[in-house]
Design a protein around this motif. Structure first.
Motif, short mmCIF file in Angstrom:
data_model
loop_
_atom_site.label_atom_id
_atom_site.label_comp_id
_atom_site.label_asym_id
_atom_site.label_seq_id
_atom_site.Cartn_x
_atom_site.Cartn_y
_atom_site.Cartn_z
N MET A 64 42.59 49.67 41.47
CA MET A 64 41.52 49.05 42.25
C MET A 64 42.04 47.89 43.09
SD MET A 64 38.50 48.99 39.43
CE MET A 64 37.72 47.55 40.13
N ILE A 65 42.98 47.11 42.50
CA ILE A 65 43.50 45.97 43.25
C ILE A 65 44.20 46.46 44.51
CG2 ILE A 65 44.97 43.92 43.16
CD1 ILE A 65 44.70 43.96 40.12
N GLY A 66 44.96 47.56 44.35
CA GLY A 66 45.65 48.10 45.51
C GLY A 66 44.69 48.67 46.54
N ARG A 67 43.67 49.32 46.04
CA ARG A 67 42.73 50.03 46.91
C ARG A 67 41.84 49.05 47.68
NH1 ARG A 67 39.95 52.72 49.42
NH2 ARG A 67 38.45 54.33 48.83
N PHE A 68 41.34 48.01 46.98
CA PHE A 68 40.42 47.07 47.63
C PHE A 68 41.15 45.86 48.19
CE2 PHE A 68 37.52 48.77 44.12
CZ PHE A 68 37.14 49.85 44.89
N GLY A 69 42.40 45.65 47.78
CA GLY A 69 43.16 44.52 48.29
C GLY A 69 42.95 43.26 47.49
N SER A 70 41.73 43.00 47.05
CA SER A 70 41.45 41.77 46.33
C SER A 70 41.09 42.07 44.88
CB SER A 70 40.28 41.04 47.00
OG SER A 70 39.16 41.90 47.00
N VAL A 71 41.01 41.00 44.08
CA VAL A 71 40.55 41.14 42.69
C VAL A 71 39.15 40.56 42.62
CG1 VAL A 71 40.88 40.46 40.31
CG2 VAL A 71 42.86 41.00 41.73
N SER A 72 38.17 41.40 42.40
CA SER A 72 36.80 40.91 42.40
C SER A 72 36.09 41.29 41.11
CB SER A 72 36.05 41.50 43.60
OG SER A 72 34.68 41.33 43.41
N PRO A 73 35.57 40.29 40.38
CA PRO A 73 34.85 40.61 39.14
C PRO A 73 33.54 41.33 39.41
CG PRO A 73 34.74 38.25 39.60
CD PRO A 73 35.68 38.84 40.61
#
Lengths: 260, 366
Positions: B277-286
């Motif tokens: 998910m981090i790679g796919r969305f770029g950011s880390v979002s809770p």
């Protein structure tokens, strides 16, 4: 008799809440014999067999296998000790194939690298073995050993389960009502198989309601009543109606007094 | 009257003389419908495969630009996370359970990886390993509650879904880690967002077909799990545990241990999905939507993929087809230009159809 029992139990107790299923029960299986266990419904036959096969852990009492003190906490431990059981429910996974079921819990892995690091099953070897065992039994002509067990008839399933136990049981084979679901011809085959297994020197415990089968095949008959062993008789010495009378409490065998 | 047993059993079986000696044989089923049923019974991923092919054909004719490498790679890219969560869900559903916490574990794991790196300054690769380990632990906790405390999977994972998602918000203080920071300081976190470009034309900028690493990862995971489930003893034990747990236990399968391993492995897959998910969305979002939607999407893929919710039946390849069907419908209907709600409408129909077909196939045993 001077020979020691291969499987011996003394003072087994199992309670389920207020119900006492096993009440100081004793049990002896001699080497190479077919011992039938009979008893009325609720007499505690199943509990006795489960205690011996590791499916339940008795609250009290001791079990010896070949003179050694043993405790089976689960069926796998009993199986590792060489006691193989065919449960009335057959303990088979309906959606899996015949071969998969026969080797459930003791699968063969491919030799060498593939088996060791990729843990790949040796399907051809398992299928060959399963086919051989079923042929030995002569219970069916299987076209497809990869057929799911649920596509088999009741008798065929029973055959697979008996073949599994006969193939792997090294010390004791326990059969719980092996002929109950079978037709006349198939029952005959299973009885022949039981004799075959005895010929190989493996003793058998047979739980059955079918008196003609029991009297025909058993060397000794363990009569279970009210959670304990009432007596052990030889089929030559008594009639079937005597056995039924003992089992239901209508009559007492000589030299036995019923506990209140 | 010494022994009448032999004579009795001989007497009642004497009627057998002359009877056919053939014993219970297998007969070919003749009707084509029966044969179809039997074939589907042995090949559970066939139904979703047929549906997928039909969907591809339909959208290929209905829209002119559907069969373009770019479109197809976008579909794969969009199902990457669902596909990996689906691996987790497949394992659990095969044991006749359900895991409602897959999305929560994925989001929480991604947040843990991000926060470990940026809050405590732990090197990113180590944070990732810790995140994967903690995800596995969350799954193992589900497994422990189900196998040892004997609580129903639905209830356990309904509870841990809420617990983990809440813990995720509390721990992260609702803080998003921006993609520019990740890019600059911890590129390992967004590893799966890298891509390989095929058919690129050197003269044209941004040409070619981009395929994310995440897509390859999903395919590899599905392939590995297909092998494990089919060709190892452990895989057979997973099926046996789901099929009939009592029978499996009596036959010598350590069902409790298998269940804990299944849920722990599912946790690991979720944590991997979190990393992706981090790679796919770029950011880390809770607050990533996967926390809520991941469950439904993965269960949808599993059900459309023909895996029986009663356990012990189906294949992970079917789940992969199921995820693809959802992706193809979403993309195809968007290209046709319909209201996007039609996608969900049709997926709902597919779910009900899939379960109806499953019921019909299960009757093959009768």
């Amino acid at each position: 008799m001077t020979t020691e029992p291969i499987l011996k139990a003394r003072g087994l107790v199992k309670r389920y809440g207020k119900v006492t299923a096993l009440d100081e029960c004793d049990f002896d299986l001699m080497p190479g014999e077919i011992l039938a266990v009979i008893g009325d419904n609720g007499a505690g036959k199943s509990s006795l067999i489960k205690a011996i096969s590791g499916a339940i852990l008795p609250d009290d009492g001791k079990i010896w296998l070949e003179g050694r003190d043993v405790i089976f906490r689960n069926p796998i431990e009993a199986r590792e000790a060489g006691i193989e059981t065919v449960y009335q429910t057959l303990a088979m996974s309906p959606a899996l194939s015949i071969a998969d079921n026969m080797f459930m819990g003791r699968e063969l892995r491919k030799p060498g690298f593939i088996g060791k690091y990729f843990r790949k099953l040796d399907r051809p070897a398992m299928e060959k073995f399963a086919r051989e065992k079923l042929n030995e039994l002569g219970l069916m002509t299987i076209q497809n050993i990869n057929q799911a067990v649920e596509t088999l008839s009741g008798g065929q399933r029973q055959g697979v389960a008996v073949a599994r136990a006969a193939a792997f049981g090294s010390k004791v084979v326990i059969l719980d009502e092996p002929t109950a679901a079978l037709g006349v011809k198939e029952s005959r085959r299973v009885l022949e198989l039981i004799r075959d297994v005895r010929k190989r020197g493996i003793p058998i415990i047979l739980i059955s309601h079918n008196m003609p089968h029991v009297f025909e095949i058993a060397d000794r008959i363990h009569i279970h009543r009210l959670g304990r062993r009432l007596c052990v008789i030889r089929p030559q010495d008594y009639t079937m109606s005597d056995a039924v009378a003992f089992m239901t409490g209508a009559k007492l065998p000589e030299g036995v007094t019923e506990a209140a | 009257m010494s022994n009448d047993a032999k004579t009795v059993s001989e007497a009642y079986e004497s009627g057998l003389t002359g009877a056919s000696e053939r014993v219970a044989e297998f007969h070919e089923k003749d009707s084509p419908l029966k044969r179809l049923q039997h074939w589907l019974h042995t090949t559970p991923s066939a139904v979703p495969m047929i549906v997928l092919l039909l969907a591809l054909l339909f959208f290929g004719f209905a829209t002119s630009n559907f069969f373009k490498a770019g479109t197809l790679s976008t579909i794969l890219q969009q199902i990457a996370i669902v596909g990996i969560l689906g691996c987790a869900q497949t394992l659990v559903v095969l044991t006749a359970g359900i895991d409602l916490s897959v999305g929560a574990i994925a989001v929480f794991s991604s947040v843990l990886m991000g926060q470990f790196t940026f809050r405590y300054g732990i090197p990113a690769p180590l944070s990732i390993i810790l995140g994967l380990g903690l995800g596995t632990l969350m799954g193992a906790m589900n497994g422990f509650l189900i196998a040892r405390i004997k609580l129903p999977p639905f209830i356990v994972t309904l509870g841990t879904w809420q617990i983990l998602l809440a813990a995720n918000f509390i721990y992260s203080a609702n803080e998003t880690i921006r993609s520019s920071d990740i890019e600059a300081q911890a590129p390992a976190l967004r590893f799966w967002g890298n891509d390989i470009v095929f058919f690129a034309d050197a003269a044209v900028k941004n040409s070619g077909v981009k395929v994310l690493y995440a897509v390859f990862l999903m395919i590899v995971l599905v392939a590995v799990m297909a092998y494990v489930l089919r060709h190892t003893a452990w895989g057979r034990h997973v099926y046996a545990t789901g099929d009939d747990p009592q029978a499996a236990a009596l036959a010598g399968v350590p069902t409790g241990r298998v269940l804990i391993q299944v849920y722990a492995l599912a946790g690991l897959f979720c944590a991997i999905a979190g990393w992706v998910m981090i790679g796919r969305f770029g950011s880390v979002s809770p607050t990533a939507s996967t926390g809520q939607l991941g469950n439904i999407q993965s269960i949808t893929a599993v059900v459309i993929g023909g895996i029986s919710l009663f356990g012990g039946r189906g294949s992970i390849i079917g789940m992969f087809f199921g995820a693809l069907i959802v992706g193809v419908f979403e993309m195809g209907l968007r290209l046709i230009g319909t209201d996007p709600q039609w996608t969900f409408f049709l997926i709902g129909v597919l779910i009900i159809l899939a379960v109806a077909v499953d019921q019909w196939i299960r009757k093959a045993s009768a």
